[in-house]
Enzyme design. Sequence first.
Site, PDB file in Angstrom:
ATOM      1  N   GLU A 131      29.080  36.337  40.411  1.00  0.00           N
ATOM      2  CA  GLU A 131      30.139  36.507  39.413  1.00  0.00           C
ATOM      3  C   GLU A 131      29.571  37.016  38.086  1.00  0.00           C
ATOM      4  OE1 GLU A 131      32.859  36.679  40.805  1.00  0.00           O
ATOM      5  OE2 GLU A 131      34.056  34.933  40.320  1.00  0.00           O
ATOM      6  N   THR A 184      37.868  42.273  35.747  1.00  0.00           N
ATOM      7  CA  THR A 184      37.790  41.017  34.991  1.00  0.00           C
ATOM      8  C   THR A 184      37.017  41.202  33.684  1.00  0.00           C
ATOM      9  OG1 THR A 184      38.007  39.691  36.969  1.00  0.00           O
ATOM     10  CG2 THR A 184      36.964  38.621  35.094  1.00  0.00           C
TER      11      THR A 184
HETATM   12  N1  HSE Z   1      38.729  32.657  34.499  1.00  0.00           N
HETATM   13  C1  HSE Z   1      38.467  34.034  34.824  1.00  0.00           C
HETATM   14  C2  HSE Z   1      39.203  34.900  33.810  1.00  0.00           C
HETATM   15  C3  HSE Z   1      38.949  34.318  36.211  1.00  0.00           C
HETATM   16  O1  HSE Z   1      40.389  34.657  33.607  1.00  0.00           O
HETATM   17  O2  HSE Z   1      38.595  35.818  33.245  1.00  0.00           O
HETATM   18  C4  HSE Z   1      38.795  35.729  36.663  1.00  0.00           C
HETATM   19  O3  HSE Z   1      39.402  35.887  37.939  1.00  0.00           O
END
Ligand code: HSE
Length: 314
Positions: A131, A184
């Site tokens: 990630e 993201t």
């Molecule tokens: N918590 C992360 C965000 C999850 O919202 O950036 C990404 O899927």
Amino acid sequence: MNETIRVFAPATVANVACGFDILGFALKQPGDEVVLKKRDGKGVRILAITGDDGKLPRDVRQNTAGIAASSFLNHIEAGYGLDIELHKKMPLGSGLGSSAASAVASVVGANALFGNPLSREGLLEFAMEGERVACGAAHADNAAPALLGGFTLIRSYDPLDVISIPTPDKLFCTVIHPGIEIMTGDARKILRKDIRLKDAIVQWGNVAGLITGLMTSDYELIGRSMQDVIIEPIRSMLIPGFQDIKNAAVEAGALGCSISGSGPSVFALSRNREIAGNAGKHMAQVLRNLGVKCTLYVSKINKNGPVILSSDVR
Ligand code: HSE
């Protein structure tokens, strides 16, 4: 040698409205599949990727499944190498934890090939490495539920402290994925770095309410708590028809509705399959009226997480 394993890991809904970077749950479908083969020599090779339209890096150091497997192999000081095939079975940049699903399938498979030296919980830090490279931040709210199944709370990142939260058996999730991509990393850059105390008070009240509602099967409380006054107002601007989708879900009887992860998928929770399906139809109609193609998923909370689909490990 040449033992092979095929592992499925599920899509996940992160944030769950009020819990940015700390809450997430697993879906039954969609998900990714990874095939891993042990081989003589050292290191990880990615032999093939399908379902990504050629978009994902084949370089092990940049690919979430490759990084996760490599960091696991380094940790256990493995005497063998691994070959990986990654089969993407969900859209990229969808807000459904695509990179986490690949990383989790990869480390679960690698762990099994090497005789399960680590527990499921122990694998999380390696999935998070994937990630970190895929999104620029090692958030765990997709990787933890993809790995452990169910609904998870990241109580703390340092030290990592992940809590599994029980959920009502009848809780269903509807996800609508508009056919656009939001990475993201980009959706994180647009967020404010500071929040106002009065917003924080609303947000942590809702986090506590949501957890209590899930643990006591109090559907009204779950619905009341699915509010995000910090992230959703900013990210929703990237999603066509967001407010109308949300209104459609709630009018169809869903408990609440918000952005799945960093979007563009939008999710709703409902107290049974019928309402979840109906909410999905109305949510999809909003997008169709705007001329936006979409994919609909209706799923129970997946309490099991990854599945080993086949294995010839002796
Ligand atoms: N918590 C992360 C965000 C999850 O919202 O950036 C990404 O899927």
